[in-house]
Design an enzyme around this catalytic site. Structure first.
Site, PDB file in Angstrom:
ATOM      1  N   LYS A  16       1.163  -6.214  -2.568  1.00 22.89           N
ATOM      2  CA  LYS A  16       1.846  -5.009  -2.087  1.00 22.89           C
ATOM      3  C   LYS A  16       1.601  -4.856  -0.595  1.00 22.89           C
ATOM      4  O   LYS A  16       0.643  -5.409  -0.066  1.00 22.89           O
ATOM      5  CB  LYS A  16       1.310  -3.784  -2.822  1.00 22.89           C
ATOM      6  CG  LYS A  16       1.843  -3.669  -4.227  1.00 22.89           C
ATOM      7  CD  LYS A  16       1.950  -2.208  -4.601  1.00 22.89           C
ATOM      8  CE  LYS A  16       2.063  -2.052  -6.104  1.00 22.89           C
ATOM      9  NZ  LYS A  16       1.334  -0.882  -6.576  1.00 22.89           N
ATOM     10  N   HIS A  38      -0.183  -1.229   4.201  1.00 24.76           N
ATOM     11  CA  HIS A  38       0.591  -0.277   5.001  1.00 24.76           C
ATOM     12  C   HIS A  38      -0.303   0.727   5.725  1.00 24.76           C
ATOM     13  O   HIS A  38      -1.525   0.726   5.555  1.00 24.76           O
ATOM     14  CB  HIS A  38       1.636   0.430   4.141  1.00 24.76           C
ATOM     15  CG  HIS A  38       1.041   1.175   2.974  1.00 24.76           C
ATOM     16  ND1 HIS A  38       0.521   2.426   3.107  1.00 24.76           N
ATOM     17  CD2 HIS A  38       0.889   0.821   1.676  1.00 24.76           C
ATOM     18  CE1 HIS A  38       0.065   2.819   1.927  1.00 24.76           C
ATOM     19  NE2 HIS A  38       0.276   1.861   1.043  1.00 24.76           N
ATOM     20  N   HIS A  85      -3.385   2.493   4.453  1.00 22.64           N
ATOM     21  CA  HIS A  85      -4.693   1.859   4.321  1.00 22.64           C
ATOM     22  C   HIS A  85      -5.473   1.853   5.628  1.00 22.64           C
ATOM     23  O   HIS A  85      -6.594   1.361   5.679  1.00 22.64           O
ATOM     24  CB  HIS A  85      -4.548   0.408   3.844  1.00 22.64           C
ATOM     25  CG  HIS A  85      -4.066   0.289   2.435  1.00 22.64           C
ATOM     26  ND1 HIS A  85      -2.820  -0.185   2.115  1.00 22.64           N
ATOM     27  CD2 HIS A  85      -4.658   0.614   1.262  1.00 22.64           C
ATOM     28  CE1 HIS A  85      -2.664  -0.162   0.803  1.00 22.64           C
ATOM     29  NE2 HIS A  85      -3.759   0.323   0.261  1.00 22.64           N
TER      30      HIS A  85
END
Ligand code: ARG
Length: 559
Positions: A124, A127, A130
């Site tokens: 994933k 982004h 984080h």
């Protein structure tokens, strides 16, 4: 040197604890009056005397020493002046001696602290969401290590769940080796996104089967999964390197799959499990919380089940003193629930688990183009900061050597500092212009101050010794007091799990140093004055460098 502690322990006031006195000690309205003022109004009742008389008594009985050089009593206040000469000597010589270790201690000796942070999800996007966990966790790691703790950094990877079945299905239909290798994590994410928008019932069924195959240990399915994980880790590692982040363990959710059964058995044995609509839960109604789900009706484990197993495993493996989870406040309830379950299981160490919650980061420039849909990839934010830093530096100092490298250091610093400067629980809006400003409360400002200090030292030829009898002036004393406060600042940041304490300190020290720089000549002075000012400059550079280093930020020599 903790002056408040020193003064409060030396003062003996009947019926009043030193801690209480330390709390009352405050800054006087102006620094001519002294450095600390003690209001005596609160003591009047206990001592049955007027505040004015009490202040007089204290003043008369206080014997000055190497730390306090003057005491006066004014209108019910006792004012203390610190021995500036003594302080300057002790602080500057200590910084010179300790260098990169200035601010460190052995407070945490013999204690292990786990910092779980970043915890990205395989396949994933890494982004902007984080960013905070990554830089706050990274800073806490360094701060705790600086204080002598044995720190274990864990990246609790999100590497378990039905999405991996979906991914395999999508890959089989639309992907190939070349495509994934070229596109790295972006290609994998594309496949996943496409699955979610295009998969029909047949593919959904297929995905469920693939997930089951992973769980059952099927070789091909697991190989594919491991490959996706490898690509994700290779990708995030590059970002971790840039951010000066490291981990001691990448044990993610999947690591705990075979460690859950003993925990489930123990829950059963302790009569904590209940069946509710076919699922196994721990009822937390009594504590005002919804139940903690342990097993779904089809027997599958849940996020909390894996966290319970992880906590038990960590305690057994590391025997931690504290285990920190640097995770967004959106997960407050989850942490409260599983901490409570551990407590109900009788784990006395449940009290040592700490959810270090933080707020959201959003971009001011919401329109920023992202490679993939709406999510803002952290990599793009970093690249953009580096590019903007280059433009700013190029404009300010076009002839600077090594501009490219310096822009990287400045750009990365801005990303980290931008996410760290505010108290962690606040939601922040990330603005490129703001974090890259030379003037504001930024890492750029601090780095620029360091470059200035460095250039002063280079120009001087660097041969000076700390003079013994130089009386610091007001600007110099402000810098010295701030320098002296660094060790306590680091300890405070650790105690509150709040790296912003160090970030704010760095800005404050840089401001004080710049005030000194504007008001006092350095290299055009001579004798003791020049030597003292160079020593002060050197110590400031060292301390600012140490502070930024704790946040994961480097200091360029020139800017
Ligand atoms: N991977 C999760 C996420 O991105 C965070 C994991 C937090 N840590 C934990 N022990 N639950 O939301």
């Amino acid at each position: 040197m903790d002056y408040k502690q020193h003064i409060s322990e030396k003062l003996k006031i009947e019926g009043v604890q030193p801690e209480e006195i330390a709390l009352l000690l405050a800054l006087p309205p102006n620094s001519d009056m002294g450095d600390y003022a003690l209001p005596c109004f609160k003591f009047a009742k206990i001592l049955r005397k007027s505040p004015v008389a009490i202040a007089e008594d204290i003043k008369n009985s206080y014997v000055c020493d190497e730390f306090i050089s003057e005491v006066s009593a004014v209108n019910g206040y006792v004012n203390f002046k610190i021995n500036k000469l003594g302080l300057a000597q002790s602080v500057l010589s200590r910084i010179e001696k300790e260098g990169v270790r200035y601010g460190s201690s052995d407070l945490g000796k013999g204690k292990t602290v786990i910092v779980e942070y970043s915890s990205v999800n395989v396949a994933k996007p890494f982004h902007i969401g984080h960013l905070s966990t990554t830089v706050i966790g990274g800073a806490l790691y360094k701060i705790l290590e600086f204080l002598g703790y044995n720190v274990i950094g864990i990246n609790h990877l999100g590497d378990y769940g039905t999405q991996f079945g979906k991914l395999i299905s999508a890959y089989k239909h639309w992907g190939n080796k070349q495509l994934v290798e070229n596109g790295e994590i972006h290609a994998i994410n594309d496949l996943y996104v496409r699955f979610n928008s295009e998969a029909d019932e047949e593919m959904q069924e297929e995905a469920r089967n693939y997930f089951k195959l992973i769980e059952d240990g099927d070789e091909e399915a697991n190989k594919l999964f491991e490959w996706f994980k490898e690509i994700t880790l290779a990708y995030v590692s590059k970002i971790y390197d840039k951010l000066n982040i490291k981990f001691d363990s990448y044990a993610g959710e999947r690591f705990y799959i075979d460690k859950m059964q003993p925990v489930i058995d123990e829950l059963k044995q302790k009569n904590l499990l209940k069946t509710s609509e076919g699922a196994q839960i721990v009822d937390l109604e009594e504590f005002g919380m919804p139940p903690c789900l342990i097993l779904r009706s089809d027997g599958a484990s849940l996020y909390a089940t894996r966290d319970l197993a992880a906590a038990v495993y960590r305690k057994n493996t590391y025997d931690f003193y504290k285990c920190l989870y640097v995770v967004a406040y959106q997960q407050n309830l989850h942490f409260k629930q599983f901490f409570k379950v551990l407590e109900l299981m009788g784990k006395e160490w449940a009290k040592d688990l700490v959810h270090v919650a933080y707020g959201m980061v959003s971009l001011e420039d919401g329109s920023m183009s992202t490679r993939k849909g709406k999510v803002v990839w952290l990599e793009d934010v970093i690249n953009r900061c580096e590019q903007k830093a280059y433009a700013v530096i190029d404009e300010k100092n076009p002839s600077l050597e090594n501009k490219e490298q310096i822009a990287k250091t400045v750009g990365i610093g801005a990303v980290i500092f931008g996410a760290l400067y505010n108290s962690k629980i606040k939601d922040v809006t990330f603005s490129y212009d703001k974090v890259l400003s030379f003037e504001g409360e930024t890492s750029v400002y601090v780095q620029y101050t360091c470059a200035r200090a460095n250039s002063i030292l280079i120009k001087s030829g660097q041969n000076y010794a700390l003079p013994k009898n130089y009386q610091p002036n007001a600007e110099e004393s402000e810098v010295i007091k701030s320098l002296a406060a660094f060790p306590q600042t680091v300890a405070d940041a650790a105690e509150k799990y709040e790296p912003s304490v160090v970030a704010r300190y760095a800005v404050d020290l840089a401001q004080k140093f710049n005030k000194f720089y504007i008001n006092c000549k350095i290299n055009s002075e001579t004798g003791d004055t020049k030597s003292f000012r160079l020593a002060l400059t050197n110590s400031t550079l060292q301390t600012l460098t140490n502070a930024l280093k704790l946040l994961g930020i480097d200091v360029p020599e020139k800017m």
